[in-house]
Design an enzyme around this catalytic site. Structure first.
Site, mmCIF file in Angstrom:
data_model
loop_
_atom_site.group_PDB
_atom_site.id
_atom_site.type_symbol
_atom_site.label_atom_id
_atom_site.label_comp_id
_atom_site.label_asym_id
_atom_site.label_seq_id
_atom_site.Cartn_x
_atom_site.Cartn_y
_atom_site.Cartn_z
ATOM 1 N N HIS A 189 -85.562 70.665 -62.928
ATOM 2 C CA HIS A 189 -86.598 69.763 -62.433
ATOM 3 C C HIS A 189 -87.990 70.078 -62.948
ATOM 4 O O HIS A 189 -88.836 69.189 -63.038
ATOM 5 C CB HIS A 189 -86.534 69.651 -60.916
ATOM 6 C CG HIS A 189 -85.396 68.791 -60.506
ATOM 7 N ND1 HIS A 189 -84.157 69.306 -60.213
ATOM 8 C CD2 HIS A 189 -85.270 67.442 -60.442
ATOM 9 C CE1 HIS A 189 -83.328 68.311 -59.964
ATOM 10 N NE2 HIS A 189 -83.974 67.171 -60.090
ATOM 11 N N GLU A 431 -72.948 60.623 -59.523
ATOM 12 C CA GLU A 431 -73.217 61.923 -60.139
ATOM 13 C C GLU A 431 -72.158 62.954 -59.749
ATOM 14 O O GLU A 431 -72.272 64.124 -60.069
ATOM 15 C CB GLU A 431 -74.629 62.419 -59.790
ATOM 16 C CG GLU A 431 -75.005 62.319 -58.332
ATOM 17 C CD GLU A 431 -76.482 62.587 -58.068
ATOM 18 O OE1 GLU A 431 -77.185 63.124 -58.921
ATOM 19 O OE2 GLU A 431 -76.923 62.242 -56.952
ATOM 20 N N ASP A 455 -76.376 65.616 -63.082
ATOM 21 C CA ASP A 455 -75.414 66.265 -62.201
ATOM 22 C C ASP A 455 -73.976 65.929 -62.588
ATOM 23 O O ASP A 455 -73.108 66.786 -62.510
ATOM 24 C CB ASP A 455 -75.671 65.854 -60.742
ATOM 25 C CG ASP A 455 -76.815 66.662 -60.142
ATOM 26 O OD1 ASP A 455 -76.884 67.874 -60.408
ATOM 27 O OD2 ASP A 455 -77.651 66.079 -59.424
ATOM 28 N N CYS A 502 -79.757 56.965 -64.764
ATOM 29 C CA CYS A 502 -81.074 57.570 -64.591
ATOM 30 C C CYS A 502 -81.062 59.047 -64.925
ATOM 31 O O CYS A 502 -82.054 59.746 -64.730
ATOM 32 C CB CYS A 502 -81.591 57.338 -63.179
ATOM 33 S SG CYS A 502 -80.505 58.003 -61.917
HETATM 34 C C1 PEP Z 1 -79.060 63.176 -62.077
HETATM 35 O O1 PEP Z 1 -78.406 64.007 -61.433
HETATM 36 O O2 PEP Z 1 -78.721 62.728 -63.176
HETATM 37 C C2 PEP Z 1 -80.332 62.669 -61.539
HETATM 38 C C3 PEP Z 1 -80.981 61.703 -62.138
HETATM 39 O O3 PEP Z 1 -80.832 63.262 -60.432
HETATM 40 P P1 PEP Z 1 -81.591 64.654 -60.426
HETATM 41 O O4 PEP Z 1 -81.908 65.029 -61.844
HETATM 42 O O5 PEP Z 1 -82.827 64.466 -59.613
HETATM 43 O O6 PEP Z 1 -80.594 65.559 -59.785
HETATM 44 MG MG MG Z 2 -78.795 64.448 -59.391
#
Ligand code: PEP
Ligand code: MG
Length: 572
Positions: A189, A431, A455, A502
């Protein structure tokens, strides 16, 4: 001069002096003191210096981050002026003829354990304040420096073992030109935050903190994942030229800012952006985003010491919806856990936080937190084109429960006469592999899917997205992943629903032709990836990409897929 290789986490080149961001080790030993009065004065001095520092940090936080962040430091200042804390420390120095840092540590620890044991949220927060603030005073007593990233007032490159998302959120974009960390991958993140803040970053260098001293010149090349320590004039000149080239390329991309994303053969796909705060909307619009495909609301809950209120959340959601002027905004409900912690929830430490009590699992159990967020979202819904999605859905039962809670809150609000949009689509993140495999069943009940590959890949390949030692297993183009993605897109289309993505894969130049061919409807990515992606899609034929679908899906390795795609679509 020394070079480190890492993972280019956020594109761009930065050249500046290094600033090591690390918690110093505070070693406290008990000592007997001869002059107790002098020891008490030493304590007073350290308290004064800490207060002056906190005043500065508070002012800075107020100016740059808003009053709620500044309140944290106001609470810390109160602790330092509290006679209930200071008097017992001085008494201890007097009675035991002990050194100030030891007396302070013992007294603070006593209060911390007492407050932490209380069944009262407010008192538990005070325990965290005491722990934080006494660390600062002890550092002064020991003559050790505590880094204050929010006080940085010259251009720097941050060097750290890792940056938490809340550390990253507090970096001042004006002075922090780039960062490099020992650990982390493209989808950790801090990397995602760096992209949304448009700060060049290289993560996972393994040895940034052991190789880079404070104050040396460092080049961070977030395009190729290189870090150059103490470069020669010649190397600096070379990187300045690379920086300029990158700027020129950005100007080229910028010409497409107001254009729709249409393939060479006339098919439109939606290019949306991932955001973490309402401030990120500016970058979305400047980069020509056609919507927000993922609003990671958890950042609203981080870098503070209590839950955001319904009103605060409402204001943030409303701000994003209004600024996007009717363009779609997909808001993801709280996805806390994994590498995103909320210390004030005091959740027990887990062996496997990425597989633990997180996201929708936590929301369905701690329903007050969930319901507060849902009410804020529902109230904000008339201000734009809101879609709500739930993270980490593993079973249909979880989706049904989450949706039922949402509809219950909606019903309560409408009966109370509060205006709520009746066009809110309700979808899920895909995910978790079980959900991808069962996408045909989910598709009958959800309004849309958004594939979270960050994920999905980590769970399918059993490879921690934060661990650079297993990053070779982080394989977006592995046919296993591509087949799961295909299941999701086909299931959505069969039920007349849309499928987006995403995860970071959506903005990847090798993945884009594959995903276009698989029929993905919406690609949501870091805002800075939108224009390069649009440029690429304008040069591709969707029908041609589709014609390679079966060939790619029948391949057996990542390497095979990559070399085929690179050659077929002339990607270097
Ligand atoms: C993902 O897991 O692809 C996602 C977009 O969520 P995050 O990266 O916030 O876990
Ligand atoms: Mg995620």
């Amino acid at each position: 001069m020394q070079n480190l290789k890492g993972i280019g986490a956020s594109a761009g080149i930065a050249i500046a002096k290094s600033y090591r961001l690390e918690e110093p080790e505070l070693k406290i030993e008990k000592r007997e003191v001869a002059d107790k009065e002098a020891e008490k004065l030493r304590l007073d001095d350290a308290l004064q210096t800490s207060k002056a520092e906190l005043e500065k940090i508070k002012e800075h936080a107020n100016r740059e981050l808003g009053a709620d962040k500044a309140d944290i430091f106001a609470a810390h200042l109160l602790v330092l002026s509290d006679p209930e804390l200071i008097k017992p420390i001085k008494d201890k120095i007097e009675q035991e003829a002990t050194n100030a840092e030891f007396a302070l540590k013992e007294t603070a620890d006593m209060f911390v354990s007492m407050f932490e044991a209380m069944d009262n949220e407010y008192m538990r927060e005070r325990a965290a304040d005491i722990r934080d603030v006494t660390k600062r005073v002890i550092a002064h007593l020991l003559g050790v420096q505590i880094p204050n990233p929010s006080l940085i007032s010259e251009e720097v490159i941050i060097i750290a073992e890792d940056l938490t998302p809340s550390d990253t959120a507090q970096l001042n974009r004006q002075y922090v030109k780039g960062f490099t960390t020992n650990i982390g991958g493209r989808t950790s993140h801090s990397a995602i935050m760096a992209r949304s803040m448009e700060i060049p970053a290289v993560v996972g260098t393994k040895q940034a903190t052991s190789s880079i001293e404070n104050g040396v010149t460092v080049i961070v090349d977030g395009i190729d994942g290189d870090v150059i320590i103490d470069p020669s004039e010649e190397v600096i000149a070379r990187y300045k030229a690379k920086q300029e080239n990158y700027e020129v390329q950005k100007t080229e991309w910028a010409k497409l800012v107001n254009e729709p994303t249409v393939s060479k053969d006339g098919h439109h796909v939606e290019l949306a952006a991932n955001i973490g705060t309402p401030e990120d909307v500016k970058g979305v619009l400047e980069n020509g985003g056609e919507g927000v495909g993922l609003y990671r609301t958890e950042f609203l809950y981080m870098g503070r010491d209590q839950l955001p209120t319904e009103e605060e959340q409402f204001q943030s959601y409303k701000a994003v919806l209004e600024r996007m002027e009717g363009k779609p905004v997909v808001v993801r409900t709280l996805d806390i856990g994994g590498d995103k912690e909320l210390p004030y929830l005091n959740l027990p430490k887990e062996m496997n936080p990425f597989l633990g009590f997180r996201a929708i699992r936590l929301c369905l159990e701690e329903q007050e937190i969930f319901r507060t967020q849902l009410r804020a979202l529902l109230k904000a819904s008339p201000y734009g084109n809101l879609k709500i999605m739930f993270p980490m859905i593993a079973t249909l039962q979880e989706f049904r429960e989450a949706k039922a809670v949402l509809l219950e809150e909606k019903e309560k609000l409408t009966s109370a006469g509060v205006q709520v949009s009746d066009k809110i689509e309700i979808g899920i993140m895909v995910e978790i592999p079980s959900t991808a495999v069962l996408a045909d069943q989910f598709a009958k009940e959800v309004d849309f899917f958004s594939i979270g590959t960050n994920d999905l890949i980590q769970y399918t390949m059993a490879a921690d997205r934060m661990n650079e030692r297993v990053s070779y297993l982080y394989q977006p183009y592995n046919p296993a992943i591509l087949r799961l993605i295909t299941l999701v897109i086909e299931a959505a289309h069969k039920e007349g629903k849309w499928a987006g993505m995403c995860g970071e894969m959506a903005g990847d130049s090798i993945a884009i032709p594959i995903l276009l061919g698989l029929g993905l409807d919406e690609f949501s990515m870091s805002a800075t990836s939108i224009l390069p992606a649009r440029t690429q899609i304008k040069g591709l034929s969707k029908e041609e990409a589709q014609s390679f679908k079966e060939t790619i899906l029948s391949m057996s390795t990542t390497e095979e897929v990559v070399s085929f795609v690179k050659e077929t679509f002339s990607i270097n």
